[in-house]
Design an enzyme around this catalytic site. Structure first.
Site, mmCIF file in Angstrom:
data_model
loop_
_atom_site.group_PDB
_atom_site.id
_atom_site.type_symbol
_atom_site.label_atom_id
_atom_site.label_comp_id
_atom_site.label_asym_id
_atom_site.label_seq_id
_atom_site.Cartn_x
_atom_site.Cartn_y
_atom_site.Cartn_z
ATOM 1 N N SER A 1 3.815 -15.973 -1.659
ATOM 2 C CA SER A 1 3.752 -15.730 -3.102
ATOM 3 C C SER A 1 4.204 -16.947 -3.880
ATOM 4 O O SER A 1 5.083 -17.685 -3.443
ATOM 5 C CB SER A 1 4.644 -14.534 -3.477
ATOM 6 O OG SER A 1 4.588 -14.354 -4.880
ATOM 7 N N GLY A 2 3.581 -17.109 -5.040
ATOM 8 C CA GLY A 2 4.014 -18.188 -5.916
ATOM 9 C C GLY A 2 2.863 -18.976 -6.511
ATOM 10 O O GLY A 2 3.084 -19.911 -7.276
ATOM 11 N N GLY A 3 1.652 -18.585 -6.139
ATOM 12 C CA GLY A 3 0.497 -19.254 -6.721
ATOM 13 C C GLY A 3 0.414 -20.717 -6.300
ATOM 14 O O GLY A 3 1.112 -21.158 -5.381
ATOM 15 N N LYS B 1 4.617 -8.048 1.427
ATOM 16 C CA LYS B 1 3.873 -8.750 0.355
ATOM 17 C C LYS B 1 3.092 -7.751 -0.490
ATOM 18 O O LYS B 1 3.005 -7.888 -1.719
ATOM 19 C CB LYS B 1 2.923 -9.803 0.955
ATOM 20 C CG LYS B 1 2.056 -10.506 -0.094
ATOM 21 C CD LYS B 1 2.886 -11.377 -0.995
ATOM 22 C CE LYS B 1 2.301 -11.868 -2.292
ATOM 23 N NZ LYS B 1 0.934 -12.119 -2.513
ATOM 24 N N HIS C 1 5.507 -6.272 -2.801
ATOM 25 C CA HIS C 1 5.759 -7.278 -3.839
ATOM 26 C C HIS C 1 4.672 -7.189 -4.918
ATOM 27 O O HIS C 1 4.943 -7.163 -6.111
ATOM 28 C CB HIS C 1 5.775 -8.677 -3.199
ATOM 29 C CG HIS C 1 5.703 -9.820 -4.169
ATOM 30 N ND1 HIS C 1 4.529 -10.169 -4.827
ATOM 31 C CD2 HIS C 1 6.636 -10.689 -4.612
ATOM 32 C CE1 HIS C 1 4.754 -11.195 -5.623
ATOM 33 N NE2 HIS C 1 6.035 -11.543 -5.510
ATOM 34 N N ASN C 2 3.428 -7.128 -4.488
ATOM 35 C CA ASN C 2 2.328 -7.126 -5.458
ATOM 36 C C ASN C 2 2.275 -5.830 -6.259
ATOM 37 O O ASN C 2 1.945 -5.849 -7.446
ATOM 38 C CB ASN C 2 0.999 -7.395 -4.755
ATOM 39 C CG ASN C 2 0.818 -8.874 -4.444
ATOM 40 O OD1 ASN C 2 1.800 -9.588 -4.257
ATOM 41 N ND2 ASN C 2 -0.402 -9.338 -4.384
ATOM 42 N N GLU D 1 4.727 -6.255 -8.791
ATOM 43 C CA GLU D 1 4.168 -7.234 -9.741
ATOM 44 C C GLU D 1 3.265 -6.513 -10.758
ATOM 45 O O GLU D 1 3.381 -6.723 -11.973
ATOM 46 C CB GLU D 1 3.388 -8.284 -8.935
ATOM 47 C CG GLU D 1 2.585 -9.290 -9.715
ATOM 48 C CD GLU D 1 1.754 -10.193 -8.772
ATOM 49 O OE1 GLU D 1 2.341 -10.859 -7.907
ATOM 50 O OE2 GLU D 1 0.514 -10.222 -8.910
ATOM 51 N N TYR D 2 2.420 -5.627 -10.273
ATOM 52 C CA TYR D 2 1.558 -4.857 -11.180
ATOM 53 C C TYR D 2 2.426 -4.048 -12.152
ATOM 54 O O TYR D 2 2.136 -3.963 -13.349
ATOM 55 C CB TYR D 2 0.692 -3.858 -10.402
ATOM 56 C CG TYR D 2 -0.558 -4.379 -9.720
ATOM 57 C CD1 TYR D 2 -0.617 -5.633 -9.134
ATOM 58 C CD2 TYR D 2 -1.690 -3.567 -9.621
ATOM 59 C CE1 TYR D 2 -1.760 -6.062 -8.481
ATOM 60 C CE2 TYR D 2 -2.838 -3.998 -8.979
ATOM 61 C CZ TYR D 2 -2.870 -5.250 -8.397
ATOM 62 O OH TYR D 2 -4.003 -5.662 -7.753
ATOM 63 N N LYS E 1 -7.428 -7.700 -7.482
ATOM 64 C CA LYS E 1 -8.006 -7.860 -6.142
ATOM 65 C C LYS E 1 -7.572 -6.695 -5.271
ATOM 66 O O LYS E 1 -8.095 -6.503 -4.192
ATOM 67 C CB LYS E 1 -7.592 -9.202 -5.561
ATOM 68 C CG LYS E 1 -8.262 -10.368 -6.271
ATOM 69 C CD LYS E 1 -8.179 -11.617 -5.439
ATOM 70 C CE LYS E 1 -7.698 -12.825 -6.211
ATOM 71 N NZ LYS E 1 -6.391 -12.705 -6.850
ATOM 72 N N ARG F 1 1.911 29.011 -4.781
ATOM 73 C CA ARG F 1 1.195 28.766 -3.507
ATOM 74 C C ARG F 1 1.298 29.984 -2.611
ATOM 75 O O ARG F 1 0.349 30.391 -1.942
ATOM 76 C CB ARG F 1 1.788 27.543 -2.793
ATOM 77 C CG ARG F 1 1.492 26.211 -3.483
ATOM 78 C CD ARG F 1 2.170 25.056 -2.764
ATOM 79 N NE ARG F 1 1.577 24.763 -1.466
ATOM 80 C CZ ARG F 1 2.174 24.942 -0.308
ATOM 81 N NH1 ARG F 1 3.424 25.397 -0.263
ATOM 82 N NH2 ARG F 1 1.558 24.653 0.815
HETATM 83 C C1 6PG Z 1 1.460 -13.972 -5.649
HETATM 84 C C2 6PG Z 1 0.388 -13.175 -6.319
HETATM 85 C C3 6PG Z 1 -0.944 -13.507 -5.750
HETATM 86 C C4 6PG Z 1 -2.102 -13.110 -6.606
HETATM 87 C C5 6PG Z 1 -2.210 -11.648 -6.819
HETATM 88 C C6 6PG Z 1 -3.052 -11.253 -8.000
HETATM 89 O O1 6PG Z 1 2.369 -13.342 -5.157
HETATM 90 O O2 6PG Z 1 1.378 -15.198 -5.654
HETATM 91 O O3 6PG Z 1 0.642 -11.817 -6.133
HETATM 92 O O4 6PG Z 1 -0.962 -12.994 -4.444
HETATM 93 O O5 6PG Z 1 -2.060 -13.777 -7.811
HETATM 94 O O6 6PG Z 1 -2.786 -11.157 -5.652
HETATM 95 O O7 6PG Z 1 -3.435 -9.968 -7.734
HETATM 96 P P1 6PG Z 1 -4.523 -9.191 -8.544
HETATM 97 O O8 6PG Z 1 -5.755 -10.060 -8.591
HETATM 98 O O9 6PG Z 1 -4.749 -7.950 -7.727
HETATM 99 O O10 6PG Z 1 -3.933 -8.971 -9.885
#
Ligand code: 6PG
Length: 461
Positions: free
Chosen positions: A125-127, A180, A183-184, A187-188, A258, A436
């Site tokens: 992670s970190g772009g 990971k 983590h994502n 992030e969302y 994604k 139920r």
């Molecule tokens: C990271 C980001 C990276 C990516 C995301 C974007 O940790 O560096 O999470 O993995 O920018 O996958 O995800 P979406 O396209 O699903 O928003």
């Protein structure tokens, strides 16, 4: 011989290769896309070797070979692995640094074991920037294989404020990619929360982009200090290239994805984890596509309390912690279900720098799980229990105001409901159980004695 190899030299792969080289290790780079190799060749020196064939690449590496595959997740990873298998020797290590689904990583791990090869599924992670200057790394697979690669991974990883590397062995099989994925998902969740705060500030508090940028920047100096808060401020300051306006006002409000956050939700459904904020964040992206856009704009001209911005900051901090609490709750449940021993303080430490969700809060999370402390929920920790008590009125006030103003706050409402539920001794599920049993004789448990019960509901009394 080179100490490390990278396959896939688009921005991430190239930057990771340069990162390894910049830390004094020798590295070979290969891609099936020749122009990518040409681009790497511009940096060629005694520590960096561009390779144009699979054989040249594999033969350039010292054994056991450590090969990072940094390509698009999915079939290309399987194709690359199939290409590599006949060229490698027993004990060699393939590291998949893409956003692979942990189910695929589990499968690849076991397949490669049959060939005597090690497979590490590693969350990165970190772009682009992180890849070059220090990403957070989440490697899972064989511990011994991790130890072989650890000196290089440790050197290239981001460092915490006190200089510790944001990498550690996560666990077996696909545990690294699982972490990971979580983590994502978080992030969302945090991004959705930030977008709701932005919406309330512009529509209810009538703040300009510049004012909002300043507010986010101010928050970033305190408890809310986080990469996503910092970039929210920068986003709001950015001018447009094509008009005289701020760029934010011309970005179409349809969220792409994604799908790694969606995967977290899929597994939460399988495990029964109540990750409500992550779920709302995933669904909000769907809603941004599905909305008809036919309604009227919200125009709020009601009273705005003088402490609204302060309340928003407090509510945001608490809601951000709820996102982390839900992430760690899912990790705890996954560890049990998949029989992985996860090290929660180490995972928190991995996220303290370099990654997209890095935030000051993660240092508190590391403390909460330190010394083997077992928590069913992060809010059982005294620090987080204190924040909940202190900031809950602010979260409630914000959700109430948004409801009155007609501004949707799916993630903030979910965070509030989560907190109202997670320690609640009397949720009304008894009514669901009764119904139920009424219509389907599904039986129920009692709160006063052991055993399974059924009531003859239709009997005349
Ligand atoms: C990271 C980001 C990276 C990516 C995301 C974007 O940790 O560096 O999470 O993995 O920018 O996958 O995800 P979406 O396209 O699903 O928003």
């Amino acid at each position: 011989m080179q100490q490390f190899g990278v396959i896939g030299l688009s921005v991430m792969g190239k930057n990771l290769a340069l990162n390894v080289r910049n830390h004094g290790f020798s590295v070979s780079g290969f891609s099936i896309d020749k122009p990518e190799v040409d681009a790497l060749a511009k940096y060629e020196d005694d520590k960096l070797k561009p390779c144009y064939t699979w054989e040249e690449f594999v033969d350039s590496l010292e054994k056991p070979r450590k090969i990072l595959v940094q390509i698009m997740a999915g079939d290309p990873v399987d194709q690359t692995i199939q290409k590599l298998i006949p060229l490698l020797d027993k004990g060699d290590i393939i590291i998949d640094g893409g956003n692979s689904n942990f189910h695929d990583t589990n499968r690849r791990y076991h397949e490669l074991k049959k060939h005597g090869l090690h497979f590490i599924g590693m969350g990165v992670s970190g772009g682009e920037e992180g890849a070059l200057n220090g990403p957070a790394l989440m490697p899972g697979g064989d511990k011994e294989a991790y130890e072989e690669a650890a000196p290089i991974l440790t050197a290239m990883a981001a460092k915490t404020e006190d200089g510790r590397a944001c990498v550690s062995y996560i666990g077996p099989e696909g545990a690294g990619h699982y972490v990971k994925m979580v983590h994502n998902g978080m992030e969302y969740a945090i991004m959705q929360e930030i977008s709701e705060v932005y919406d309330i500030m512009r529509k209810v508090a009538h703040k300009s982009n510049k004012e909002m940028a300043d507010i986010f920047a101010e928050w970033d100096k305190g408890d809310l200090n986080a990469y996503l808060i910092e970039i929210a401020s920068q986003v709001l300051r950015q001018k447009d290239d094509l008009t005289d306006d701020d760029v934010i006002d011309h970005i179409l409000n349809v969220a792409s994805y994604k799908g790694t956050g969606n995967w977290m939700l899929e597994d939460a459904i399988k495990l029964g984890t109540p990750i409500t904020v992550v779920a709302e964040a995933v669904l909000a992206r769907f809603m941004s596509k599905a909305t008809t856009r036919e309604g009227k704009e919200v125009v709020y001209d009601g009273e705005v309390a003088s402490d609204l911005i302060d309340n928003l900051g407090k509510a945001m901090y608490l809601a951000q912690i709820v996102a982390y609490a839900q992430g760690f709750q899912q990790l705890t449940m996954a560890a049990k279900a998949y029989d992985w021993e996860l090290n929660y303080p180490a995972i928190a430490q991995n996220w303290e720098a370099g990654c997209i969700i890095h935030a000051k809060t993660l240092y508190h999370i590391e403390d909460a799980y330190a010394d083997g402390k077992q928590l069913d929920n992060l809010f059982q920790d005294p620090y987080f229990a204190g924040v909940m008590e202190k900031n809950l009125p602010a979260l409630r006030a914000v959700v109430k105001l948004a409801a009155e103003a007609g501004v949707p706050t799916p993630s903030f409402s979910a965070a509030l409901n989560y907190l109202e539920s997670i320690f609640n001794p009397s949720l009304p599920a008894n009514m669901i159980q009764a119904q139920r049993d009424y219509f389907g004789a599904h039986t129920y448990y009692r709160n006063d004695r052991e055993g399974v019960y059924h009531t003859e509901w239709y009997e005349e009394k």
